[in-house]
Design an enzyme around this catalytic site. Structure first.
Site, PDB file in Angstrom:
ATOM      1  CG  ASN A 160      -1.981  -1.041   1.180  1.00 48.33           C
ATOM      2  OD1 ASN A 160      -2.432  -1.414   0.100  1.00 48.33           O
ATOM      3  ND2 ASN A 160      -2.403  -1.539   2.332  1.00 48.33           N
ATOM      4  N   GLY A 163       2.364   3.499  -5.062  1.00 49.67           N
ATOM      5  CA  GLY A 163       2.171   4.342  -6.237  1.00 49.67           C
ATOM      6  C   GLY A 163       1.445   3.664  -7.383  1.00 49.67           C
ATOM      7  CE  LYS A 164      -0.551  -1.819  -5.523  1.00 50.24           C
ATOM      8  NZ  LYS A 164      -0.116  -1.140  -4.270  1.00 50.24           N
ATOM      9  CB  SER A 165      -4.134   3.631  -7.382  1.00 51.43           C
ATOM     10  OG  SER A 165      -4.646   2.361  -7.012  1.00 51.43           O
ATOM     11  CD  GLU A 177      -5.991  -4.167  -5.270  1.00 52.67           C
ATOM     12  OE1 GLU A 177      -6.332  -5.359  -5.165  1.00 52.67           O
ATOM     13  OE2 GLU A 177      -4.920  -3.734  -4.834  1.00 52.67           O
TER      14      GLU A 177
END
Length: 255
Positions: free
Chosen positions: A41, A44-46, A177
């Site tokens: 979490n 920086g993925k989203s 997700e």
């Protein structure tokens, strides 16, 4: 595996005030592949997906899709070029039937801007409604055409959203997700569905915390930590990478 790159991310960085969400990210995606992006979490993925579709503008770097730079384009323009995104929370029209939901997406692809009143003239046998029904069949919802979308389970809402994306006929599908909150049964059905779509040649980028999903689906995996790509490779390479195990996977690599 195909050799052509459909997406190239070069030196992308993004700050939010004093927080560096992305730090010189370099990543390429082969056309026709399933490319997973994993990380803890806050990695920086989203944010990276938001930069890809124009919801957030990068401070530095460039993004090329099918050879064309995306930086500075509006989200609507980027979507029209053949990129679709499935969000963490399903984005559907809850008060409409399943077939009406998908028909709206098909009309948006065909006409661009339009009013919902066009649905009044659509009935059985209309090409748009037939197309919508076919996309619902693809995702396993053929028996629920006239069912109101708000009454679906979370897993079925996600499948409906995938049908909406299929109606847009994307070349690149971004999934944030896609199995979040699903039972294991629904998760496995979603894995099977995404594998089916891969056989049709659609490229997919998947952000996912569930390592069962990641290792079941992916052709290649990139690992983000603190906004930086720390590892990339085939699933078996990433699974065995000590730096990845320390940063994210923990005991998952032994499963």
């Amino acid at each position: 595996m195909p050799s052509s790159k459909i997406l190239e991310i070069r030196g992308v960085s993004k700050n939010f005030g004093g927080l560096r969400a992305l730090n010189d990210v370099n990543l390429s995606v082969e056309e026709g592949s399933i490319h997973a992006i994993i990380g803890p979490n806050g990695a920086g993925k989203s944010t990276l997906l938001n930069v890809l579709i124009g919801l957030v503008q990068a401070d530095h770097g460039a993004i090329f899709y099918a050879g064309e730079e995306l930086k500075g384009l509006s989200p609507h323009t980027i979507i029209q070029k053949g990129i679709a995104r499935v969000f963490q929370t399903p984005q559907i029209f809850p008060g409409l039937s399943l077939v009406e939901n998908v028909a709206i997406a098909a009309l948006a692809r065909r006409d661009g801007q339009f009013g919902l009143r066009v649905l009044e003239s659509l009935g059985p046998g209309h090409p748009i409604m037939d197309e919508a029904a076919e996309h619902l069949r693809e995702v396993g919802l053929a028996d629920w055409l006239d069912y109101e979308a708000q009454h679906l389970s979370r897993g079925d809402k996600r499948r409906l959203e995938l049908a909406l994306c299929l109606a847009a006929r994307p070349r690149l599908l971004l999934l944030d997700e896609p199995t979040a909150g699903m039972s294991r049964h629904d998760t496995n059905r979603t894995i099977d569905l995404l594998k089916h779509l891969s056989r049709k040649g659609m490229t997919k980028i998947v952000i996912e915390h569930d390592m069962h999903v990641v290792f079941s689906l992916s052709d290649r995996i990139s690992v983000l930590a603190q906004g930086t790509v720390i590892a990339e490779g085939r699933p078996e390479e990433v699974r065995a990478n000590p730096r990845v195990q320390e940063a994210y996977l923990g005991g998952a690599h032994r499963q």
